[in-house]
Structure formats: C-alpha cells, structure tokens
Write a protein that holds these residues in place. Structure first.
Motif, mmCIF file in Angstrom:
data_model
loop_
_atom_site.group_PDB
_atom_site.id
_atom_site.type_symbol
_atom_site.label_atom_id
_atom_site.label_comp_id
_atom_site.label_asym_id
_atom_site.label_seq_id
_atom_site.Cartn_x
_atom_site.Cartn_y
_atom_site.Cartn_z
ATOM 1 N N TYR A 1 22.881 -8.264 -24.178
ATOM 2 C CA TYR A 1 21.654 -8.065 -23.403
ATOM 3 C C TYR A 1 20.706 -7.159 -24.187
ATOM 4 C CZ TYR A 1 24.941 -9.160 -19.535
ATOM 5 O OH TYR A 1 25.894 -9.715 -18.724
ATOM 6 N N MET B 1 16.439 -9.250 -21.225
ATOM 7 C CA MET B 1 16.189 -8.418 -20.045
ATOM 8 C C MET B 1 14.738 -7.963 -20.030
ATOM 9 S SD MET B 1 19.486 -5.846 -19.755
ATOM 10 C CE MET B 1 18.806 -5.021 -18.296
ATOM 11 N N GLY C 1 13.128 -2.772 -16.686
ATOM 12 C CA GLY C 1 13.392 -2.465 -15.283
ATOM 13 C C GLY C 1 14.303 -3.456 -14.589
ATOM 14 N N GLU C 2 14.617 -4.570 -15.231
ATOM 15 C CA GLU C 2 15.510 -5.560 -14.620
ATOM 16 C C GLU C 2 16.908 -4.971 -14.428
ATOM 17 O OE1 GLU C 2 17.415 -9.976 -15.619
ATOM 18 O OE2 GLU C 2 15.815 -9.153 -16.876
ATOM 19 N N VAL C 3 17.526 -5.298 -13.303
ATOM 20 C CA VAL C 3 18.855 -4.787 -12.978
ATOM 21 C C VAL C 3 19.890 -5.880 -13.198
ATOM 22 C CG1 VAL C 3 20.340 -3.804 -11.196
ATOM 23 C CG2 VAL C 3 17.905 -3.173 -11.284
ATOM 24 N N THR D 1 23.786 -6.640 -12.464
ATOM 25 C CA THR D 1 24.888 -6.165 -11.639
ATOM 26 C C THR D 1 26.182 -6.811 -12.102
ATOM 27 O OG1 THR D 1 23.417 -5.855 -9.738
ATOM 28 C CG2 THR D 1 25.784 -5.934 -9.295
ATOM 29 N N LYS E 1 25.582 -1.312 -11.692
ATOM 30 C CA LYS E 1 24.218 -1.725 -11.967
ATOM 31 C C LYS E 1 23.708 -1.069 -13.251
ATOM 32 C CE LYS E 1 23.048 -2.561 -7.126
ATOM 33 N NZ LYS E 1 22.135 -2.227 -6.002
ATOM 34 N N SER F 1 20.234 -1.060 -15.677
ATOM 35 C CA SER F 1 18.837 -1.478 -15.807
ATOM 36 C C SER F 1 18.219 -0.781 -17.009
ATOM 37 C CB SER F 1 18.047 -1.150 -14.538
ATOM 38 O OG SER F 1 18.130 0.227 -14.226
ATOM 39 N N SER F 2 17.236 -1.424 -17.615
ATOM 40 C CA SER F 2 16.556 -0.842 -18.759
ATOM 41 C C SER F 2 15.440 0.076 -18.297
ATOM 42 C CB SER F 2 16.007 -1.934 -19.676
ATOM 43 O OG SER F 2 15.178 -2.814 -18.957
ATOM 44 N N TYR G 1 18.780 3.031 -20.977
ATOM 45 C CA TYR G 1 19.469 2.374 -19.870
ATOM 46 C C TYR G 1 19.812 3.357 -18.757
ATOM 47 C CZ TYR G 1 19.869 -1.882 -22.589
ATOM 48 O OH TYR G 1 19.566 -3.016 -23.303
ATOM 49 N N HIS G 2 19.674 2.866 -17.534
ATOM 50 C CA HIS G 2 20.089 3.566 -16.314
ATOM 51 C C HIS G 2 21.353 2.871 -15.827
ATOM 52 C CE1 HIS G 2 19.290 4.043 -11.701
ATOM 53 N NE2 HIS G 2 20.229 4.880 -12.115
#
Length: 254
Positions: free
Chosen positions: A80, A118, A121-123, A125, A130, A132-133, A145-146
């Motif tokens: 990703y 990605m 902000g896309e998540v 799962t 989860k 997300s960027s 990344y979060h």
C-alpha cells in the motif's frame, strides 16, 4: 496491537537499521534494512506492507523480501502507498532491470505481490485494525501513518519537514497514545534539513508547538554520527518535554 521497531535510524552500521516497523505478525510499515532482523518464517507471515515514500532507506528490503518469501506463500503480499509512490516502485525498482516485477511472478493471475493505491486519509481496515495515511512534506511524494487499534492510536510522521496539515489531523485523534516523529539533522545542519525536507531540533520544536493533544513522543531517523547531539539539542529546544529516542526492538502495545 503490538508494534515492534525493526529499524529507526537515519543510517546503517553495527546494530543500526533503517526504518521498518512490524505490527503484530502480518503488517510492515516501511521496508528498510530493519526487515533483516526477521527470520525467514517471520518474513513469510507478512501480508501487508505500507510504504511512506520511495526513498531507498525505506524500501531497500522490499525487493529482497519478495524474492525470499515468494515461494512460501499461497497469496500475494499487498503493498500500500500513494499512487505516485507505487509508480516509482514500478518504474525504478520492479522493472525487470533493477529487479524482477513480482507483481507478474509467477504470473499475473497469481503474483507474489500486488499494489494497492491509497488516497490521503483513506482508512484500510485489517481484522479490526485501522491504518490511514496522514500528510507528510518531503522531497518526494510521502505520507505518514495513523495506526488505530480501537483502544488507542499511534502516529508515525514518516519523513517530513514543517507540516501544518499533519497537526490538523493529529490534533483530532482522541485516543492518541504514541507519536513517532523524525528529526534527521542537528541544528547546525538546519539548512540541509530544509533542503532535504527533514526536521532538526529547532524545527521539531516549532512543529510540536502546533500539537494540542497528549502523547508519548519518540524521535526517529537520527543520523548515526549525530544521534546523541540531536537528542541533547531536542532536550534544550523542548525544555525537557520528555521526548525520547526511538531504539531498535522497542515495542509499543496499544
């Protein structure tokens, strides 16, 4: 979730390895030289790899990983990244000149690896976890990344310089527990930090002044020959805020 630091240095030598984090047993964040800390069996269990950007210190183990475990797996590894980063990997690494294209091996229908772009902000799962960027500002297209377990979160800045957009995202994370942020250069090299789109301690101080939440803060990507100096300067700039150096084999449970 459990995150283990396989590598977090701005260089190599001895026990220093470049950026790679293992989440649980099946997810990598970046694929720097730290991947070499894993056994062959551990590498074969990785199903998902999230790349922050295409610089060599963050992707150098990716081609070798695919070659090493391809015959051990029944399904492809998903890589990703932002679309621009995936295009760089395809154009410059997996191009049949530098390295074989493992998205076509053994065949296109059943490859060793597959790409998944990605949006910012896309998540994604993965079994309730989860990822997300988040925004990064670097010399090439990049993200951080979060990572959210549901109970708590960790944010990794990736390679970045001054970045207001990051803090607009981070300040909205209610369950943030850990923040890993880079500081590659000392203050004497501020000009180089700005030129290469990295942070130095004075710039880090300016960035953390934008952070309105609470989290344990860890510093990554320090240049090996200046790590102690950088950490001393961070302590001076932040006034003893408690920011700590990230180290190999450190683990975070959240």
């Amino acid at each position: 979730m459990r995150l283990k630091v396989l590598g977090c240095s701005g260089g190599i030598g001895g026990n220093l390895h470049t950026t790679s984090f293992l989440i649980d047993r099946d997810i990598l964040i970046d694929a720097g030289t730290g991947v070499g800390e894993l056994s062959l069996k551990e590498m074969s269990e990785i199903d998902h790899i999230f790349i922050t950007h295409a610089h060599m210190d963050h992707i150098c183990s990716l081609p070798l990983l695919m070659d090493s475990v391809g015959g051990m797996r029944a399904r492809p590894v998903t890589v990703y990244a932002a679309q621009a980063t995936l295009e760089m990997l395809q154009r410059h690494i997996f191009n049949w000149e530098i390295w074989p294209d493992f998205s076509e091996i053994p065949n296109v229908a059943h490859p060793v690896m597959r790409y998944q772009a990605m949006e910012l902000g896309e998540v994604i799962t993965l079994q309730g976890r989860k990822i997300s960027s988040v925004p990064a500002v670097h010399a090439v297209p990049a993200v951080g990344y979060h990572i959210d377990s549901g109970e708590a979160s960790l944010v990794f800045s990736g390679d970045t310089c001054s970045n207001d957009a990051l803090w607009r995202v981070v300040n909205q994370i209610a369950n943030l527990r850990y923040l890993i942020i880079e500081t590659a250069f000392s203050n004497a090299e501020k000009q180089l930090a700005v030129l290469s789109q990295h942070l130095c301690p004075s710039l880090l101080s300016e960035e953390l002044a934008k952070f309105t939440g609470q989290a344990e803060i860890f510093i990554s990507h320090l240049k090996p020959d200046e790590a102690e100096l950088i950490m001393r300067e961070i302590e001076m700039c932040l006034g003893g805020s408690g920011a700590r150096m990230l180290i190999n084999n450190q683990e975070f449970i959240f």
